[in-house]
Design a protein around this motif. Structure first.
Motif, PDB file in Angstrom:
ATOM      1  N   TYR A  77       0.876  -1.183   0.000  1.00  0.00           N
ATOM      2  CA  TYR A  77       0.000   0.000   0.000  1.00  0.00           C
ATOM      3  C   TYR A  77       0.907   1.225   0.000  1.00  0.00           C
ATOM      4  N   ASN A  78       0.785   2.040  -1.047  1.00  0.00           N
ATOM      5  CA  ASN A  78       1.681   3.174  -1.216  1.00  0.00           C
ATOM      6  C   ASN A  78       1.279   4.325  -0.292  1.00  0.00           C
ATOM      7  N   ILE A  79       2.074   4.522   0.757  1.00  0.00           N
ATOM      8  CA  ILE A  79       1.704   5.525   1.771  1.00  0.00           C
ATOM      9  C   ILE A  79       1.803   6.955   1.243  1.00  0.00           C
ATOM     10  N   HIS A  80       2.553   7.182   0.186  1.00  0.00           N
ATOM     11  CA  HIS A  80       2.641   8.523  -0.401  1.00  0.00           C
ATOM     12  C   HIS A  80       1.459   8.819  -1.311  1.00  0.00           C
ATOM     13  N   ASN A  81       1.056   7.848  -2.093  1.00  0.00           N
ATOM     14  CA  ASN A  81       0.021   8.064  -3.110  1.00  0.00           C
ATOM     15  C   ASN A  81      -1.378   7.638  -2.672  1.00  0.00           C
ATOM     16  N   GLU A  82      -1.451   6.692  -1.716  1.00  0.00           N
ATOM     17  CA  GLU A  82      -2.756   6.161  -1.319  1.00  0.00           C
ATOM     18  C   GLU A  82      -3.156   6.528   0.114  1.00  0.00           C
ATOM     19  N   GLY A  83      -2.197   6.865   0.950  1.00  0.00           N
ATOM     20  CA  GLY A  83      -2.519   7.268   2.317  1.00  0.00           C
ATOM     21  C   GLY A  83      -1.836   6.386   3.358  1.00  0.00           C
ATOM     22  N   SER A  84      -2.043   6.701   4.602  1.00  0.00           N
ATOM     23  CA  SER A  84      -1.411   5.965   5.692  1.00  0.00           C
ATOM     24  C   SER A  84      -2.146   4.661   5.988  1.00  0.00           C
ATOM     25  N   TRP A  85      -1.465   3.758   6.677  1.00  0.00           N
ATOM     26  CA  TRP A  85      -2.102   2.527   7.153  1.00  0.00           C
ATOM     27  C   TRP A  85      -1.719   2.311   8.606  1.00  0.00           C
ATOM     28  N   TYR A  86      -2.515   1.480   9.287  1.00  0.00           N
ATOM     29  CA  TYR A  86      -2.192   1.149  10.672  1.00  0.00           C
ATOM     30  C   TYR A  86      -2.454  -0.333  10.918  1.00  0.00           C
ATOM     31  N   VAL A  87      -1.855  -0.834  11.999  1.00  0.00           N
ATOM     32  CA  VAL A  87      -2.056  -2.222  12.394  1.00  0.00           C
ATOM     33  C   VAL A  87      -2.124  -2.253  13.922  1.00  0.00           C
ATOM     34  N   ASP A  88      -3.038  -3.077  14.464  1.00  0.00           N
ATOM     35  CA  ASP A  88      -3.254  -3.147  15.915  1.00  0.00           C
ATOM     36  C   ASP A  88      -2.767  -4.470  16.492  1.00  0.00           C
ATOM     37  N   ILE A  89      -2.186  -4.382  17.686  1.00  0.00           N
ATOM     38  CA  ILE A  89      -1.921  -5.561  18.505  1.00  0.00           C
ATOM     39  C   ILE A  89      -2.780  -5.411  19.745  1.00  0.00           C
ATOM     40  N   VAL A  90      -3.780  -6.277  19.892  1.00  0.00           N
ATOM     41  CA  VAL A  90      -4.650  -6.224  21.072  1.00  0.00           C
ATOM     42  C   VAL A  90      -4.125  -7.238  22.087  1.00  0.00           C
ATOM     43  N   LEU A  91      -3.702  -6.733  23.241  1.00  0.00           N
ATOM     44  CA  LEU A  91      -3.075  -7.568  24.264  1.00  0.00           C
ATOM     45  C   LEU A  91      -3.958  -7.709  25.491  1.00  0.00           C
ATOM     46  N   SER A  92      -4.013  -8.910  26.035  1.00  0.00           N
ATOM     47  CA  SER A  92      -4.579  -9.145  27.366  1.00  0.00           C
ATOM     48  C   SER A  92      -3.424  -9.441  28.316  1.00  0.00           C
ATOM     49  N   VAL A  93      -3.383  -8.723  29.442  1.00  0.00           N
ATOM     50  CA  VAL A  93      -2.328  -8.935  30.426  1.00  0.00           C
ATOM     51  C   VAL A  93      -2.772 -10.017  31.403  1.00  0.00           C
ATOM     52  N   ASN A  94      -1.876 -10.922  31.714  1.00  0.00           N
ATOM     53  CA  ASN A  94      -2.138 -12.021  32.639  1.00  0.00           C
ATOM     54  C   ASN A  94      -2.780 -11.504  33.928  1.00  0.00           C
ATOM     55  N   SER A  95      -3.913 -12.070  34.307  1.00  0.00           N
ATOM     56  CA  SER A  95      -4.625 -11.636  35.510  1.00  0.00           C
ATOM     57  C   SER A  95      -3.970 -12.136  36.793  1.00  0.00           C
ATOM     58  N   LEU A  96      -2.979 -13.032  36.676  1.00  0.00           N
ATOM     59  CA  LEU A  96      -2.306 -13.568  37.857  1.00  0.00           C
ATOM     60  C   LEU A  96      -1.085 -12.751  38.261  1.00  0.00           C
ATOM     61  N   ILE A  97      -0.868 -11.625  37.590  1.00  0.00           N
ATOM     62  CA  ILE A  97       0.194 -10.712  37.996  1.00  0.00           C
ATOM     63  C   ILE A  97      -0.427  -9.349  38.280  1.00  0.00           C
ATOM     64  N   ASP A  98       0.296  -8.525  39.050  1.00  0.00           N
ATOM     65  CA  ASP A  98      -0.198  -7.173  39.315  1.00  0.00           C
ATOM     66  C   ASP A  98      -0.184  -6.333  38.048  1.00  0.00           C
ATOM     67  N   GLY A  99       0.842  -6.514  37.246  1.00  0.00           N
ATOM     68  CA  GLY A  99       0.933  -5.738  36.021  1.00  0.00           C
ATOM     69  C   GLY A  99       2.299  -5.866  35.383  1.00  0.00           C
ATOM     70  N   ILE A 100       2.538  -5.020  34.371  1.00  0.00           N
ATOM     71  CA  ILE A 100       3.796  -5.019  33.640  1.00  0.00           C
ATOM     72  C   ILE A 100       4.306  -3.589  33.535  1.00  0.00           C
ATOM     73  N   GLU A 101       5.513  -3.397  33.985  1.00  0.00           N
ATOM     74  CA  GLU A 101       6.191  -2.108  33.830  1.00  0.00           C
ATOM     75  C   GLU A 101       6.966  -2.173  32.522  1.00  0.00           C
ATOM     76  N   LEU A 102       6.509  -1.413  31.523  1.00  0.00           N
ATOM     77  CA  LEU A 102       7.122  -1.496  30.200  1.00  0.00           C
ATOM     78  C   LEU A 102       8.467  -0.781  30.160  1.00  0.00           C
ATOM     79  N   SER A 103       9.294  -1.220  29.220  1.00  0.00           N
ATOM     80  CA  SER A 103      10.610  -0.614  29.035  1.00  0.00           C
ATOM     81  C   SER A 103      10.697   0.077  27.671  1.00  0.00           C
ATOM     82  N   ASP A 104      10.545  -0.696  26.598  1.00  0.00           N
ATOM     83  CA  ASP A 104      10.590  -0.099  25.265  1.00  0.00           C
ATOM     84  C   ASP A 104       9.903  -1.006  24.252  1.00  0.00           C
TER      85      ASP A 104
END
Length: 235
Positions: A77-104
């Motif tokens: 898909y030509n981002i210059h001539n046709e436009g931008s595109w996007y893609v999603d990653i839908v994540l579920s975080v494990n319920s058996l942990i308090d959470g995740i401290e992200l780094s990068d």
């Protein structure tokens, strides 16, 4: 409202944990075996689960195709001539942990001509990352990977992209969307990515709770124990 309050309390408790853990890979893919089919993308998951296919979409919500490349996610898909595109990653975080401290969040960005071959000259490309909690944005940033078009020799069409996520905390048991958007302006260009990695630290599981003592409390307990033993000897 109660859901948001609960999440704020969870995030506050996570941010105050004095854990000496090192960041590790939470999610990754090298896109091996993709072969032009986004449903072939496989993931390495640690304390998260990917709940959606990695499908490129234009701004009108139309699904887009990939160039038939075995080990790269290259969108046809030509981002210059046709436009931008996007893609999603839908994540579920494990319920058996308090959470995740992200780094990068890192990946290799590449640009392609309309035949699916790597560009031999520079073409403008920007990648943006948004992390969404429902309709709320936890993080939003852009990286101008290649600025402008030029025909200079010695061009490398692949560049590493790094988004610093050290301020982002994900709560256990909740879902988040990581949205990557490719855009650019110029005479024509296609974009793709490879070697995607999300790094972070999983914090405190109820199955193996970590007790964090207040400063000096361990020393106070030791002194109290010694005092008790001394009193016992005197008796």
């Amino acid at each position: 409202m109660m859901r948001n309050l609960f999440k704020k309390i969870c995030l506050l408790s996570i941010s105050t944990l004095a854990l000496s853990a090192n960041a590790s890979v939470i999610l990754s893919s090298d896109f091996t075996g993709t072969n032009g089919d986004p449903t072939n993308v496989s993931w390495v998951e640690n304390d998260v689960t990917v709940n959606s296919d990695f499908l490129p979409t234009d701004t009108s919500s139309n699904l887009l195709g990939l160039f038939s490349i075995d080990d790269m996610f290259a969108v046809d898909y030509n981002i210059h001539n046709e436009g931008s595109w996007y893609v999603d990653i839908v994540l579920s975080v494990n319920s058996l942990i308090d959470g995740i401290e992200l780094s990068d969040f890192t990946f290799d960005a590449s640009i392609f001509n309309n035949s699916g071959n790597l560009q031999s000259v520079q073409r403008d490309l920007t990648f943006s990352l948004d992390i969404l909690d429902g309709s709320s944005a936890l993080f939003s940033a852009s990286d101008d990977v290649f600025v402008g078009d030029n025909n200079n020799s010695g061009f490398n069409p692949t560049e590493s992209v790094v988004f610093d996520l050290s301020s982002v905390l994900l709560t256990g048991g909740f879902d988040y969307t990581f949205r990557l958007t490719a855009s650019g302006t110029g005479g024509g260009n296609n974009a793709g990515l490879d070697n995607l990695v999300l790094n972070g630290t999983s914090l405190s599981s109820p199955a193996a709770p970590t007790t964090v003592s207040a400063p000096g409390s361990s020393a106070l307990l030791l002194i109290s124990g010694l005092a008790f033993l001394m009193r016992s000897k005197r008796k």
